[in-house]
Design a protein around this motif. Sequence first.
Motif, PDB file in Angstrom:
ATOM      1  N   ASN A  10      32.158 -64.784   8.117  1.00  0.00           N
ATOM      2  CA  ASN A  10      32.443 -66.140   8.591  1.00  0.00           C
ATOM      3  C   ASN A  10      33.595 -66.796   7.835  1.00  0.00           C
ATOM      4  O   ASN A  10      33.834 -67.999   7.981  1.00  0.00           O
ATOM      5  CB  ASN A  10      31.189 -67.013   8.482  1.00  0.00           C
ATOM      6  N   GLY A  11      34.305 -66.001   7.022  1.00  0.00           N
ATOM      7  CA  GLY A  11      35.497 -66.508   6.363  1.00  0.00           C
ATOM      8  C   GLY A  11      35.244 -67.394   5.162  1.00  0.00           C
ATOM      9  O   GLY A  11      36.154 -68.080   4.689  1.00  0.00           O
ATOM     10  N   ARG A  12      34.021 -67.372   4.620  1.00  0.00           N
ATOM     11  CA  ARG A  12      33.738 -68.185   3.439  1.00  0.00           C
ATOM     12  C   ARG A  12      34.259 -67.551   2.162  1.00  0.00           C
ATOM     13  O   ARG A  12      34.424 -68.228   1.149  1.00  0.00           O
ATOM     14  CB  ARG A  12      32.224 -68.401   3.311  1.00  0.00           C
ATOM     15  N   MET A  13      34.509 -66.253   2.189  1.00  0.00           N
ATOM     16  CA  MET A  13      35.054 -65.546   1.029  1.00  0.00           C
ATOM     17  C   MET A  13      35.657 -64.243   1.511  1.00  0.00           C
ATOM     18  O   MET A  13      35.333 -63.761   2.601  1.00  0.00           O
ATOM     19  CB  MET A  13      33.959 -65.268  -0.011  1.00  0.00           C
ATOM     20  N   ASP A  14      36.590 -63.685   0.701  1.00  0.00           N
ATOM     21  CA  ASP A  14      37.115 -62.372   1.048  1.00  0.00           C
ATOM     22  C   ASP A  14      36.228 -61.309   0.399  1.00  0.00           C
ATOM     23  O   ASP A  14      35.263 -61.619  -0.308  1.00  0.00           O
ATOM     24  CB  ASP A  14      38.594 -62.234   0.663  1.00  0.00           C
ATOM     25  N   LEU A  15      36.543 -60.044   0.651  1.00  0.00           N
ATOM     26  CA  LEU A  15      35.666 -58.966   0.197  1.00  0.00           C
ATOM     27  C   LEU A  15      35.628 -58.869  -1.323  1.00  0.00           C
ATOM     28  O   LEU A  15      34.582 -58.587  -1.914  1.00  0.00           O
ATOM     29  CB  LEU A  15      36.130 -57.634   0.799  1.00  0.00           C
ATOM     30  N   SER A  16      36.759 -59.129  -1.983  1.00  0.00           N
ATOM     31  CA  SER A  16      36.765 -59.079  -3.449  1.00  0.00           C
ATOM     32  C   SER A  16      35.884 -60.178  -4.035  1.00  0.00           C
ATOM     33  O   SER A  16      35.207 -59.979  -5.052  1.00  0.00           O
ATOM     34  CB  SER A  16      38.192 -59.200  -3.987  1.00  0.00           C
ATOM     35  N   GLN A  17      35.850 -61.348  -3.412  1.00  0.00           N
ATOM     36  CA  GLN A  17      34.973 -62.416  -3.878  1.00  0.00           C
ATOM     37  C   GLN A  17      33.509 -62.053  -3.665  1.00  0.00           C
ATOM     38  O   GLN A  17      32.654 -62.365  -4.498  1.00  0.00           O
ATOM     39  CB  GLN A  17      35.308 -63.722  -3.153  1.00  0.00           C
ATOM     40  N   ALA A  18      33.217 -61.408  -2.537  1.00  0.00           N
ATOM     41  CA  ALA A  18      31.845 -60.979  -2.288  1.00  0.00           C
ATOM     42  C   ALA A  18      31.381 -59.991  -3.346  1.00  0.00           C
ATOM     43  O   ALA A  18      30.242 -60.056  -3.834  1.00  0.00           O
ATOM     44  CB  ALA A  18      31.739 -60.358  -0.895  1.00  0.00           C
ATOM     45  N   GLU A  19      32.251 -59.066  -3.730  1.00  0.00           N
ATOM     46  CA  GLU A  19      31.913 -58.120  -4.798  1.00  0.00           C
ATOM     47  C   GLU A  19      31.673 -58.842  -6.113  1.00  0.00           C
ATOM     48  O   GLU A  19      30.818 -58.456  -6.913  1.00  0.00           O
ATOM     49  CB  GLU A  19      33.039 -57.095  -4.955  1.00  0.00           C
ATOM     50  N   ALA A  20      32.435 -59.927  -6.342  1.00  0.00           N
ATOM     51  CA  ALA A  20      32.303 -60.677  -7.589  1.00  0.00           C
ATOM     52  C   ALA A  20      30.951 -61.363  -7.708  1.00  0.00           C
ATOM     53  O   ALA A  20      30.498 -61.660  -8.815  1.00  0.00           O
ATOM     54  CB  ALA A  20      33.427 -61.693  -7.711  1.00  0.00           C
ATOM     55  N   VAL A  21      30.286 -61.633  -6.568  1.00  0.00           N
ATOM     56  CA  VAL A  21      28.946 -62.224  -6.623  1.00  0.00           C
ATOM     57  C   VAL A  21      28.015 -61.313  -7.415  1.00  0.00           C
ATOM     58  O   VAL A  21      27.274 -61.747  -8.303  1.00  0.00           O
ATOM     59  CB  VAL A  21      28.393 -62.457  -5.195  1.00  0.00           C
ATOM     60  N   MET A  22      28.057 -60.011  -7.107  1.00  0.00           N
ATOM     61  CA  MET A  22      27.193 -59.068  -7.813  1.00  0.00           C
ATOM     62  C   MET A  22      27.615 -58.917  -9.269  1.00  0.00           C
ATOM     63  O   MET A  22      26.771 -58.809 -10.164  1.00  0.00           O
ATOM     64  CB  MET A  22      27.219 -57.706  -7.111  1.00  0.00           C
ATOM     65  N   ASP A  23      28.937 -58.919  -9.527  1.00  0.00           N
ATOM     66  CA  ASP A  23      29.406 -58.843 -10.916  1.00  0.00           C
ATOM     67  C   ASP A  23      28.922 -60.046 -11.716  1.00  0.00           C
ATOM     68  O   ASP A  23      28.565 -59.925 -12.893  1.00  0.00           O
ATOM     69  CB  ASP A  23      30.934 -58.774 -10.952  1.00  0.00           C
ATOM     70  N   LEU A  24      28.922 -61.225 -11.091  1.00  0.00           N
ATOM     71  CA  LEU A  24      28.464 -62.435 -11.769  1.00  0.00           C
ATOM     72  C   LEU A  24      26.976 -62.322 -12.103  1.00  0.00           C
ATOM     73  O   LEU A  24      26.551 -62.674 -13.211  1.00  0.00           O
ATOM     74  CB  LEU A  24      28.716 -63.641 -10.870  1.00  0.00           C
ATOM     75  N   ILE A  25      26.193 -61.818 -11.146  1.00  0.00           N
ATOM     76  CA  ILE A  25      24.756 -61.677 -11.374  1.00  0.00           C
ATOM     77  C   ILE A  25      24.474 -60.688 -12.503  1.00  0.00           C
ATOM     78  O   ILE A  25      23.570 -60.887 -13.325  1.00  0.00           O
ATOM     79  CB  ILE A  25      24.059 -61.217 -10.072  1.00  0.00           C
ATOM     80  N   ASN A  26      25.265 -59.617 -12.586  1.00  0.00           N
ATOM     81  CA  ASN A  26      25.016 -58.557 -13.559  1.00  0.00           C
ATOM     82  C   ASN A  26      25.759 -58.742 -14.872  1.00  0.00           C
ATOM     83  O   ASN A  26      25.655 -57.884 -15.762  1.00  0.00           O
ATOM     84  CB  ASN A  26      25.400 -57.202 -12.963  1.00  0.00           C
ATOM     85  N   ALA A  27      26.530 -59.821 -15.018  1.00  0.00           N
ATOM     86  CA  ALA A  27      27.345 -60.005 -16.225  1.00  0.00           C
ATOM     87  C   ALA A  27      26.467 -60.033 -17.475  1.00  0.00           C
ATOM     88  O   ALA A  27      25.451 -60.732 -17.518  1.00  0.00           O
ATOM     89  CB  ALA A  27      28.154 -61.290 -16.120  1.00  0.00           C
ATOM     90  N   ARG A  28      26.883 -59.277 -18.503  1.00  0.00           N
ATOM     91  CA  ARG A  28      26.109 -59.205 -19.743  1.00  0.00           C
ATOM     92  C   ARG A  28      26.915 -59.653 -20.951  1.00  0.00           C
ATOM     93  O   ARG A  28      26.494 -59.442 -22.092  1.00  0.00           O
ATOM     94  CB  ARG A  28      25.614 -57.778 -19.975  1.00  0.00           C
TER      95      ARG A  28
END
Length: 452
Positions: free
Chosen positions: A118-136
Motif C-alpha cells: 500500500n506504499g507505506r514503506m519500501d522493501l528495505s524499510q520493511a526489512e528494517a522492521v525485523m532488524d529493529l525488533i531483533n536489535a541487540r
Amino acid sequence: MARQNDTIAALATPAGTAALAIIRISGSDTNRLAGDVLGAVPPPRVATHGDYADRGGAVVDDVVATLYAGPNSYTGEDSLEISCHGSPFIVQKILADLLSRGCRHARPGEFTQRAFLNGRMDLSQAEAVMDLINARSERALAAARQVLRGALGRQMAELVDGVLGALATVEAYIDFPDEDLPPEDRGRLGERIAAVQRGAERLLATERTGALLRGGIATVILGEPNAGKSSLLNLLVGTSRAIVSPQPGTTRDFIEERITVGPHGLRLVDTAGLNPHAAGLELQGIEKTLECAERADLFLLVLDATRPTPPLPERISMCITVSNTIVVLNKADLLGPGGPTAVPLPGFPAVVVSALKGDGFESLVSRLEGLAAGLQQTVGEERIAINVRHAHFLSEARACLASALEKVSSNGPSELLASDLRGALAAFGEISGKVDNERMLDQLFASFCIGK
C-alpha cells in the motif's frame, strides 16, 4: 492481489501469559467488526475503553481499543488494535470470535507486507522492521532505525536518478539520430556512470557491518589450558557461565554467550585450550577451536602472566593480527614485584587483568570497544548497514555499470550501453521493492517479519 481484500487478524505481541496482549486487525471490514465487538465504532486514534462481546453477546474481556483509519495507519488500511489481558485463553477466545466473524488469520509478516503493497514503506524499510525488533546493541538499533526512516531508500533514489540521467542521454541519441543535438560527450557520460558506481561501492562496503550488527561480532577467547579463558568469559558475561577448574583441559567444546560492549554487540566464544600434547576428546575440542578462529572477527588471546608465552599453532598465527586481537595477560593477582613472566606478542595491544578478581576489567572493555568500532563502517552521516539481499542486487548493478563504463571508454554501441544501464536500474529497483511475484513476496515477508 485478491487476498489483500481479506480482513486479517493476529496476535501482535509474543505468545504466552503476560499482563497485556495486543490483537491487530486490518482490512476493509475493520470498522464493521469494531462496531460489532465494542458496541460502537471508536473515534480514530483515540484509546477507547470498553467490553469485548462475542457473537453470542457474552463479554469476553475488558479491553482498550484503538482504531487507525486508512491510509494513515501502519498497513495503509483501516486497522484496529485491541489491548486485552494477556491470558492465552482470552487471546484465543477473541481470535476465534474474530475468525468466526469473517476475518482470516494473518500470515507471517502479512501486516508489514500490506504496508509495503500500500506504499507505506519500501522493501528495505520493511526489512528494517525485523532488524529493529531483533536489535541487540545500540549500533544495531541505530542502523535499523536509519533504514526504517528511509536512509537506504534515499541513497538508492540518488543512484537511480544518476542512472536515469545517463540512460536518458544515451537513448536521446538512439531515438533521435537526425535531430539537431550537440555532439555526444562520452567523457561526461562516463563521469556520471562512474559516480553511480562509486555510490554502489560505498553501500556494498557496509555488507560486513550489516552482518556484524545482525549476528554480533564473533569474539573468540584463545589460550593454552588453564590460562583463565573460562574465568575471563565469566567476568565479561557477569555470571558463572563456564566451569572453572584448576585442572587443565576442562573446556572440551566451545561455549557461546552474547554481551554488549558500549554500543556494540559481541558473541563471545570460549574455546578448548591449545594443548600441543592433546589426545582424544581434548584433541577434537582443539580442532573446534581452530575452526572457530577461522570464522572469528576478533580475538582475546589469554596468556597466563605467571608463565612463559607458549608457541601458537600456525592456523592461529594466520588468523590473529594487531587490528583484531587483544593479548590478555591474566592472573595479575598472582604476580610478584617483577611483573609478568609472559611476554605480549610484538606490536599487539595488551592488557593485564585478573579474571578472578576483576582487576583490569575496565581497560579490557575499553580496548574491546575500540576494536569493535574499527570493524564497522557507515555511509556518510547515515549508519546504513545493508543485508545479503541488498548486496546481491548491488553486485548485479555494479557489474552492469562496469560493463557500461567499458563501452563508454571503447566507444561501444549505444544500444548495448543502454541495455547495461537498464540492467543496473532493474537491480537497484529490486532493493526498494520492484517485485511483482506474489509467491516471492510471501516468502520474503515470512522470512524477516514473522509475527508482524
